[in-house]
Design a protein around this motif. Structure first.
Motif, PDB file in Angstrom:
ATOM      1  N   GLY A 160       8.876 -22.010  -7.336  1.00 38.46           N
ATOM      2  CA  GLY A 160       9.515 -20.898  -8.032  1.00 38.46           C
ATOM      3  C   GLY A 160      10.900 -20.633  -7.516  1.00 38.46           C
ATOM      4  N   THR A 161      11.070 -20.713  -6.205  1.00 39.30           N
ATOM      5  CA  THR A 161      12.392 -20.510  -5.603  1.00 39.30           C
ATOM      6  C   THR A 161      13.366 -21.584  -6.070  1.00 39.30           C
ATOM      7  OG1 THR A 161      11.343 -19.525  -3.650  1.00 39.30           O
ATOM      8  CG2 THR A 161      13.641 -20.249  -3.433  1.00 39.30           C
ATOM      9  N   PHE A 162      12.903 -22.828  -6.137  1.00 41.62           N
ATOM     10  CA  PHE A 162      13.763 -23.928  -6.592  1.00 41.62           C
ATOM     11  C   PHE A 162      14.204 -23.709  -8.038  1.00 41.62           C
ATOM     12  CE2 PHE A 162      14.056 -27.905  -8.965  1.00 41.62           C
ATOM     13  CZ  PHE A 162      15.087 -28.539  -8.290  1.00 41.62           C
ATOM     14  N   CYS A 163      13.273 -23.366  -8.899  1.00 42.67           N
ATOM     15  CA  CYS A 163      13.608 -23.162 -10.314  1.00 42.67           C
ATOM     16  C   CYS A 163      14.538 -21.963 -10.484  1.00 42.67           C
ATOM     17  CB  CYS A 163      12.331 -22.948 -11.141  1.00 42.67           C
ATOM     18  SG  CYS A 163      11.266 -24.396 -11.250  1.00 42.67           S
TER      19      CYS A 163
ATOM     20  N   ARG B 155      12.253  -7.145  -1.128  1.00 39.74           N
ATOM     21  CA  ARG B 155      12.234  -6.938   0.308  1.00 39.74           C
ATOM     22  C   ARG B 155      13.652  -6.946   0.872  1.00 39.74           C
ATOM     23  NH1 ARG B 155       7.124 -10.882   1.975  1.00 39.74           N
ATOM     24  NH2 ARG B 155       5.538  -9.667   0.847  1.00 39.74           N
ATOM     25  N   PRO B 156      13.800  -6.315   1.986  1.00 41.83           N
ATOM     26  CA  PRO B 156      15.133  -6.291   2.594  1.00 41.83           C
ATOM     27  C   PRO B 156      15.645  -7.702   2.850  1.00 41.83           C
ATOM     28  CG  PRO B 156      13.699  -4.683   3.657  1.00 41.83           C
ATOM     29  CD  PRO B 156      12.844  -5.494   2.742  1.00 41.83           C
ATOM     30  N   GLY B 157      16.864  -7.969   2.418  1.00 41.81           N
ATOM     31  CA  GLY B 157      17.476  -9.265   2.651  1.00 41.81           C
ATOM     32  C   GLY B 157      16.980 -10.356   1.723  1.00 41.81           C
ATOM     33  N   GLU B 158      16.146 -10.009   0.799  1.00 43.01           N
ATOM     34  CA  GLU B 158      15.563 -11.007  -0.096  1.00 43.01           C
ATOM     35  C   GLU B 158      16.406 -11.115  -1.362  1.00 43.01           C
ATOM     36  OE1 GLU B 158      11.022 -12.047  -1.344  1.00 43.01           O
ATOM     37  OE2 GLU B 158      11.759 -10.059  -1.932  1.00 43.01           O
ATOM     38  N   THR B 159      16.784 -12.318  -1.729  1.00 43.16           N
ATOM     39  CA  THR B 159      17.544 -12.527  -2.956  1.00 43.16           C
ATOM     40  C   THR B 159      16.609 -12.482  -4.157  1.00 43.16           C
ATOM     41  OG1 THR B 159      17.291 -14.922  -2.888  1.00 43.16           O
ATOM     42  CG2 THR B 159      19.174 -13.983  -1.695  1.00 43.16           C
ATOM     43  N   THR B 160      17.207 -12.372  -5.330  1.00 40.43           N
ATOM     44  CA  THR B 160      16.411 -12.369  -6.566  1.00 40.43           C
ATOM     45  C   THR B 160      15.650 -13.676  -6.711  1.00 40.43           C
ATOM     46  OG1 THR B 160      18.004 -10.901  -7.643  1.00 40.43           O
ATOM     47  CG2 THR B 160      16.525 -12.154  -9.072  1.00 40.43           C
ATOM     48  N   GLU B 161      16.310 -14.788  -6.369  1.00 40.67           N
ATOM     49  CA  GLU B 161      15.652 -16.086  -6.490  1.00 40.67           C
ATOM     50  C   GLU B 161      14.431 -16.171  -5.577  1.00 40.67           C
ATOM     51  OE1 GLU B 161      18.770 -15.571  -6.070  1.00 40.67           O
ATOM     52  OE2 GLU B 161      19.950 -16.618  -7.611  1.00 40.67           O
TER      53      GLU B 161
ATOM     54  N   THR C  55      14.779 -10.426 -25.501  1.00 40.03           N
ATOM     55  CA  THR C  55      15.208 -11.826 -25.437  1.00 40.03           C
ATOM     56  C   THR C  55      14.231 -12.660 -24.627  1.00 40.03           C
ATOM     57  OG1 THR C  55      17.512 -11.102 -25.556  1.00 40.03           O
ATOM     58  CG2 THR C  55      17.108 -13.364 -24.834  1.00 40.03           C
ATOM     59  N   LEU C  56      13.827 -12.142 -23.472  1.00 42.69           N
ATOM     60  CA  LEU C  56      12.887 -12.881 -22.633  1.00 42.69           C
ATOM     61  C   LEU C  56      11.547 -13.045 -23.343  1.00 42.69           C
ATOM     62  CD1 LEU C  56      12.444 -14.186 -19.864  1.00 42.69           C
ATOM     63  CD2 LEU C  56      11.617 -11.968 -19.038  1.00 42.69           C
TER      64      LEU C  56
ATOM     65  N   LEU D  89      14.493 -18.747 -17.070  1.00 43.85           N
ATOM     66  CA  LEU D  89      14.918 -17.674 -17.960  1.00 43.85           C
ATOM     67  C   LEU D  89      14.677 -16.302 -17.339  1.00 43.85           C
ATOM     68  CD1 LEU D  89      13.556 -19.087 -21.338  1.00 43.85           C
ATOM     69  CD2 LEU D  89      15.964 -18.743 -20.752  1.00 43.85           C
ATOM     70  N   MET D  90      13.565 -16.157 -16.653  1.00 48.06           N
ATOM     71  CA  MET D  90      13.257 -14.876 -16.020  1.00 48.06           C
ATOM     72  C   MET D  90      14.262 -14.570 -14.922  1.00 48.06           C
ATOM     73  SD  MET D  90       9.524 -13.529 -14.744  1.00 48.06           S
ATOM     74  CE  MET D  90       9.556 -14.151 -13.079  1.00 48.06           C
ATOM     75  N   THR D  91      14.723 -15.576 -14.220  1.00 52.95           N
ATOM     76  CA  THR D  91      15.744 -15.377 -13.178  1.00 52.95           C
ATOM     77  C   THR D  91      17.037 -14.878 -13.791  1.00 52.95           C
ATOM     78  OG1 THR D  91      14.755 -17.157 -11.864  1.00 52.95           O
ATOM     79  CG2 THR D  91      17.012 -16.495 -11.324  1.00 52.95           C
ATOM     80  N   LEU D  92      17.465 -15.527 -14.871  1.00 57.61           N
ATOM     81  CA  LEU D  92      18.691 -15.105 -15.540  1.00 57.61           C
ATOM     82  C   LEU D  92      18.550 -13.691 -16.084  1.00 57.61           C
ATOM     83  CD1 LEU D  92      19.580 -18.398 -17.467  1.00 57.61           C
ATOM     84  CD2 LEU D  92      20.562 -17.552 -15.322  1.00 57.61           C
ATOM     85  N   ASP D  93      17.373 -13.377 -16.621  1.00 58.99           N
ATOM     86  CA  ASP D  93      17.165 -12.042 -17.163  1.00 58.99           C
ATOM     87  C   ASP D  93      17.152 -10.996 -16.049  1.00 58.99           C
ATOM     88  OD1 ASP D  93      16.254 -10.411 -19.665  1.00 58.99           O
ATOM     89  OD2 ASP D  93      14.791  -9.881 -18.101  1.00 58.99           O
TER      90      ASP D  93
END
Length: 1334
Positions: free
Chosen positions: A378-381, A758-764, A698-699, A825-829
């Protein structure tokens, strides 16, 4: 076919028998023994020759030709070289000529034939005529000779009845009727000795030249000075041997038959105490379960929970693992939990490493491995969304491109019958050897608004009247004839060529007669208005002697007559020469009372071809026929109709008309998904801009497109592989994949929405972590369904197999696209929403307001989590839920054996289809079953006597021959479903070869020794020279030499046995006409109106075919012989012979696959897998029970739906069961509550509500098939799936759910407390997934 030959039979035979005597008169003064009443012929009339009066002693027959005739036909009169007779050689020639047809019909029963011959031998030539013959009228001929015009023929009761009894059962093989119907002027079952002799002796039949009054009685009769002694020569019973000939066969003589075994009684339904075993068994299960369950609940509450306060408070606080979480918390008015006063929180017990079993370690390892994989994936995608989307869409697009070679199978045979199935194999064999069954165009005409009878006055001197129904009104018949002629004259255009009915119709006697086969009672009048109006008046012109009703009455009794006897002198035969049988052309009559008919049935028979392109002309004409009939209207008649192409056309029209219904159904589901997937919060103080930012239209649409893309990828892949799709796939697979796909979409998006970054956690990283949590659950449901469908493809039923393949691949593609393209797509959204950009207009940014920072729990999630889950799992609610569901399961299980089998063809039609009226009238008025052919495959030896005896039904043929066994089966038609004896080309061929008759049937030209038709009366033809016979049968050389001639010979007045019409396509000649290949023997099934009739008919026909096969193999010591039955509908009903077994097999395979996958993917959790199987099993049983209560039959369509129901049921169960399995709450109740809280809302919104909207639309479909098999069954799937997944399963888990995995608990308890606290969330917002290491 056989129908045609019967007409010729009945035309000629009637009266030839009478003319053969060439009769005379008895002089009242001839009292001496050995006196004649005639000698020689003195007048030739159109009806036959009349004998000259002669009062003298018999004369010695000196003519050698005459003696040969006597020895052949009247051996009992031959006394040596000085044989005396009362006939000359001309009379013997007349006798020989007129005995041709009786020989063809009666010779198969030698005793009957001998008795019949003696009747006319003693009449014509008997040297003691004056004893039993009395002249009853004479006239002087132009040659000044006295001719006899009437005689009284005195017979004893013994002789008359003995002759009748010996002949009454003799069969006409090609006509499937008794021969006596030809000679009696009425159906054989209505004939008697008196009626038979009266008919043959009456000049009213138009063929007897003078009257023969057969006087039957045992007393001597004195007229004047003469006393007449009734003739009583020896009668040979049909079960007795005549001279050296064999006794009559069982088929021709009931007395020769062995005792027919009684019909086996139907198996008694299983009953216990007069109660159905299923009802009794499930009632016991229900009572026992409820009894013990409630005893357990009561004891548990008293002893464990101390509900009655009988134990001290210290003990009451020591609840075990099954303790109710509500003992610690309650829910206040705000839906918030608060601790009960004095309650103690129950914590999970401490676990040491030594407590963990090997299986639990393996399960924990599997769980960790899957979560780690999906987290990383999931992180890679999420980090490479564009790359993932491009690659994913490119692969899916390439697969979807296969739709360019997409093929749809609409042929019902290919849909429901496997290529290697018995019915399909036998059908192909029949079609390849004999050609496909005919195409039929049929009208059923009624007068529902006219009940006025046609009152017909019988001819004078009778004053009686007879009532006929209104369909026999003359003016009405004229109107029907106008319609029939208009249809005959229809023309169509095909490839610039004009197509007429004559170009495509079946012409049984072509090229000699090119008229079409049209089964209609108007053929009794040769389709002529003038003939309908024809009447015969008396000599004074006052009274009607005969009219159209009299002719109709005669033809209904003797449809094969060439001339009526009522005075109109019209033929009953159709223009094409075939007889029109009333049981085919009339409907709605009672018993055999045809005048009570309520419907006219008109059938146009059209040729059919194996090569579809050869049927294009017929289809073009049928299209014009349908257009004509759809535009036809008349206030005087109601016409229902159908053509060969009608069903296929209507199914196609139905599919086209339902496109909008299906589209509306999917649009509603798409719209619901797009609107409800958004994160709208409480919407109390929300603004429109914020709503547009938090929306996920859209999603949602992208998720739906991914679902459709997975379906198209599956279609394309299998199109590349050359596996044709079906309409079921197009209609059902998107529904199935949408259920699976949307559920996963809701779980992914809603889990993300409820999660706190979480703190320091990116969206990806957050999206990767979310996929790590729910990915195994998505994989569990998708893989379970996909593997179950792949294994379901092992079935032999093509429609189910193809559906399973397409569904399995579509579900698999959907899962793969969701964990790749949708994650991207969910990441972009998510980034769009985080950047406060509008949905669908992502280039528009809404200021700096923070989106999604408030309560991210949706209304449905709060409802389930804070209210519903607590209510459902209350201690007093759970037992009620268990009792209700188990009781309903028992009720459903008790009735599943009553679920009907089959598919009513009316359901396959649109509810506004004209074919429905046709089906309705077909059931109401049908009086004839479908034809059935018993096919003998190539390998049977017909040339040897032994081989012939194993097949034939005439004299010398055993009762267990093929024809004999079918005849025996017809005697028990209610059991065997065989209505009539079979037509037999072999028996007719042997009769055709018989040398009798003048001329004989088998003839050749004198000079060239080539085939000469029996209808050719020229002198260039002579009888076929026959070699030495074997037991009265032709030798092998003669058998094969003359068989092709027999198959080319048309039946005629002198020879009714010609095989062209009846058997031209039923006998294959191979090896340059030197051997016989495959052949068939045709009969009819009894009337079949219900699915059960067809299924039972197929069963019995195969049972008879197998028995014949075994008998022939034993008789001929040849294991290569095979006989099988074939009817045009077998290929459609064969599936129902094994549908129950196939259903059980397919469902068990699918459930076993789900068990295995669940067991593996839940970390070798046996108990969780069992819970899934139990729940799915209960859902299936409940659906089957509903099928009984809602009149849904079991067939291939419903089997596909049941297989699909398993897949959808997994969606309802798998996510809940996995959430329960990974929960670390201390008690089963708390774990059930948590799993329901976190997954219940997604399942409810993702599947249940989505599907309900789409399903309700299906109820408005014009297709009855959609209404019954899609709306009803889909509704059952969703309602039962949701109720079991969201109500029953959590309660079941709260009682007997799988225990905590100690390995997971051990890891959780040993985690660093500070690390846990740093990422902890409020208790009521935290999912159990957070407690499991990633």
């Amino acid at each position: 076919m056989s129908l045609f030959e019967r007409n010729i039979y009945k035309t000629s035979v009637f009266f030839m028998v009478i003319c053969l005597c060439g009769i005379a008169t008895s002089n009242n003064e001839a009292e001496e023994e050995g006196q004649c009443i005639w000698y020689g012929e003195c007048e030739n009339t159109p009806s036959g020759k009349i004998n000259c009066q002669y009062n003298g002693p018999p004369k010695v027959m000196e003519d050698p030709v005459g003696m040969d005739i006597l020895r052949t036909y009247c051996p009992d009169l031959v006394t040596g070289n000085q044989t005396k007779t009362c006939c000359d050689v001309n009379q013997l020639h007349t006798l020989q000529s007129n005995m041709g047809l009786p020989q063809q019909f009666f010779l198969r029963c030698p005793s009957c034939y001998n008795n019949f011959l003696n009747l006319y031998c003693y009449l014509t030539c008997g040297p003691h005529q004056s004893r039993f013959l009395q002249s009853n009228g004479t006239e002087v001929t132009p040659a000044n000779k006295t001719a006899v015009k009437a005689v009284n023929y005195y017979l004893t009761n013994e002789y008359a009845n003995g002759m009748f009894n010996s002949c009454k059962d003799v069969q006409m093989p090609s006509a499937n009727e008794k021969a006596l119907s030809v000679f009696c002027g009425r159906p054989a079952d209505q004939c008697s000795a008196e009626l038979w002799l009266s008919y043959m002796g009456s000049t009213a039949n138009g063929h007897t030249p003078f009257t023969i009054n057969f006087a039957i009685g045992d007393q001597n009769v004195t007229q004047g000075n003469t006393t007449y002694v009734p003739m009583n020569y020896t009668i040979t019973g049909c079960n007795q041997s005549y001279k050296n000939r064999s006794v009559c066969s069982c088929q021709d003589c009931e007395a020769s038959c062995a005792i027919v075994p009684p019909i086996p009684p139907k198996p008694e339904p299983c009953k216990i105490l007069h109660i159905d075993c299923y009802y009794f068994a499930f009632a016991i299960v229900c009572l026992v379960f409820n009894l013990f369950f409630f005893i357990y609940v009561i004891c548990y509450n008293i002893l464990v929970r101390n509900s009655l306060d009988v134990m001290d408070s210290q003990y009451s606080q020591l609840e075990d693992e099954d303790g109710d979480y509500s003992g610690v918390f309650c829910v206040n008015g705000d839906g918030k939990k608060k601790r009960r006063p004095g309650a103690q929180r129950i914590n999970a017990p401490k676990v040491s490493h030594a407590d963990i079993s090997c299986l639990e370690k393996t399960g924990s390892w599997m769980e960790t491995l899957l979560e780690s994989f999906f987290h990383a994936w999931g992180t890679f995608c999420a980090r490479h969304p564009i790359l993932v989307m491009v690659v994913g869409l490119a692969v899916a697009g390439a697969l979807s491109a296969g739709i360019s070679v997409f093929q749809v199978t609409t042929d019902p045979v290919k849909l429901w019958s496997a290529k290697d199935s018995q019915a399909r194999t036998e059908r192909d064999y029949f079609d390849s050897h004999f050609g496909p069954f005919y195409r039929t165009e049929q009208l059923i005409i009624t007068r529902p608004n006219n009940h006025t009878n046609v009152v017909h006055k019988n001819p004078p001197p009778s004053e009686d009247t007879v009532d006929y129904t209104s369909i026999f009104d003359k003016e009405f018949l004229h109107m029907v004839l106008d319609l029939q002629l208009a249809i005959e004259n229809l023309t169509a255009e095909y490839n610039g060529e004009t197509v007429t009915l004559e170009d495509i119709c079946f012409q049984p006697l072509a090229p000699d007669n090119t008229k079409c086969t049209i089964q209609s009672i108007l053929q009794y009048y040769q389709n002529n208005h003038t003939n309908i109006d024809k009447v015969v008046m008396d000599s004074y012109g006052f009274s009607v002697i005969a009219d159209y009703i009299d002719h109709l009455r005669y033809c209904l009794q003797a449809p094969a007559s060439t001339q009526d006897t009522v005075g109109l002198n019209m033929s009953c035969l159709a223009e094409s020469g075939q007889p029109i049988f009333p049981w085919i052309s009339l409907g709605g009559y009672k018993g055999n009372d045809y005048k009570s008919s309520e419907a006219l049935v008109i059938t146009f028979v059209v040729n059919n071809h194996l090569a579809e392109e050869k049927n294009n002309k017929a289809e073009a004409w049928e299209k014009v026929f349908i257009e004509k009939m759809r535009s036809f209207s008349s206030p005087n008649m109601t016409v229902s109709f159908s053509s060969e192409r009608s069903i296929e056309d209507e199914i196609k029209r139905e599919s086209d008309s339902d496109v909008l219904t299906i589209l509306a159904s999917y649009l509603i589901m798409f719209g619901y998904i797009a609107l409800t997937l958004g994160q709208y919060g409480d919407c109390v103080d929300c603004s429109l801009p914020k709503m547009l930012v938090d929306a996920k239209i859209t999603l949602g649409l992208a998720g739906v497109l991914i679902v459709l893309l997975s379906v198209s990828s599956s279609l394309g892949l299998f199109s590349y592989c050359g596996i044709a799709a079906t309409l079921i796939i197009i209609e059902v697979v998107p529904f199935l994949v949408l259920a699976v796909g949307v559920d996963n979409i809701f779980i992914l998006v809603q889990t993300f929405q409820r999660d706190k970054q979480r703190p320091g956690e990116t969206t990806e990283e957050q999206i990767g972590r979310i996929l790590g949590q729910v990915g195994p659950s998505m994989m569990l449901s998708s893989f379970s369904e996909s593997i179950a469908f792949f294994l379901g493809a092992l079935t032999n039923m093509p429609a189910v197999r193809v559906f399973s393949l397409y569904a399995a691949m579509a579900v698999l593609f959907d899962f793969l696209l969701q964990i790749t393209v949708f994650i991207a797509l969910m990441t972009l959204d998510a980034k769009r929403q985080k950047g406060n950009r509008l949905d669908m207009c992502c280039f528009v940014k809404m200021g700096n307001q923070k989106s999604g920072d408030k309560d991210s729990e949706g209304f449905l999630y709060k409802l389930v989590k804070d209210y519903y889950s607590h209510l459902l799992l209350k201690e007093w609610v759970r037992p009620i839920v268990m009792s209700i569901f188990v009781t309903y399961f028992c009720i459903s299980g008790a009735v599943i054996h009553n679920v009907g089998i089959g598919l009513d063809q009316k359901l396959s039609m649109p509810d506004d289809s004209y074919v429905l009226d046709y089906f309705k009238n077909l059931s109401a008025y049908l009086h004839t079953g479908a034809p059935v052919y018993f096919v003998v495959e190539q390998g049977q030896d017909y040339k040897s006597v032994e081989g012939q005896n194993s097949i034939c039904g005439g004299n010398g043929c055993p009762q267990n021959s093929l024809v004999g066994q079918i005849y025996t089966a017809s005697l028990q038609s209610n059991y065997s479903r065989i209505a009539q004896p079979t037509s037999s080309w072999l028996d007719d061929y042997l009769s055709w070869l018989s040398p009798g008759g003048d001329p004989p049937c088998c003839r050749e030209t004198k000079s060239s020794h080539q085939f000469c038709p029996s209808t050719d009366n020229s002198s260039v033809c002579i009888g076929c020279p026959m070699g030495k016979s074997i037991h009265g049968r032709p030798n092998e050389k003669d058998f094969m030499k003359y068989l092709p001639w027999f198959l080319k010979d048309n039946p005629g007045l002198k020879c009714a046995k010609g095989g062209h019409a009846a058997y031209g396509s039923g006998v294959n000649l191979i090896n340059n006409n030197t051997d016989v290949g495959a052949t068939y023997f045709m009969t009819y099934h009894t009337i079949m109106t219900e699915n059960e009739d067809y299924i039972e008919g197929l069963k019995m026909a195969r049972k008879i075919g197998d028995n014949i096969t075994n008998t022939l193999r034993t008789m001929l010591h040849n294991d290569n012989i095979k006989v099988f039955p074939y009817s045009v509908w077998y290929v459609f009903y064969e599936q129902y012979l094994s549908i129950v077994k196939d259903t059980i097999q397919n469902l068990c395979i699918c459930i076993a696959a789900i068990f295995l996958v669940t067991f593996l993917l839940l970390g070798f959790d046996f108990f969780s897998a069992i819970m899934v199987v139990i729940t799915i099993g209960m859902i299936l049983v409940d659906i089957l029970g509903l099928m009984y209560f809602w009149d849904i039959t079991l067939n291939a369509v419903s089997l596909v739906n049941l297989v699909m129901a398993i897949g959808i049921s997994v969606e309802f169960c798998a996510h809940i069961i996995r959430a329960f399995a990974v929960s670390l709450q201390p008690t089963r109740v708390e774990r059930a509550r948590e799993s329901l809280a976190h997954m219940g809302s997604s399942v409810l919104s993702g599947i249940t509500l989505t599907k309900l909207g789409g399903i309700i639309v299906l109820a408005f479909s014009k297709s009855q098939l959609f209404q019954v098999f899609y709306f009803r069954m889909y509704l059952a799937m969703v309602v039962y799936g949701a109720s079991h997944g969201l109500i029953f399963l959590p309660v079941l888990l709260s009682y007997i759910g799988p225990p905590l995995n100690k390995a997971k608990l051990y890891k959780h308890q040993n985690r660093d407390q500070s690390e846990r606290d740093s990422i902890a969330e409020p208790r009521h917002n935290r999912s159990s997934y957070d407690a499991i290491p990633g």
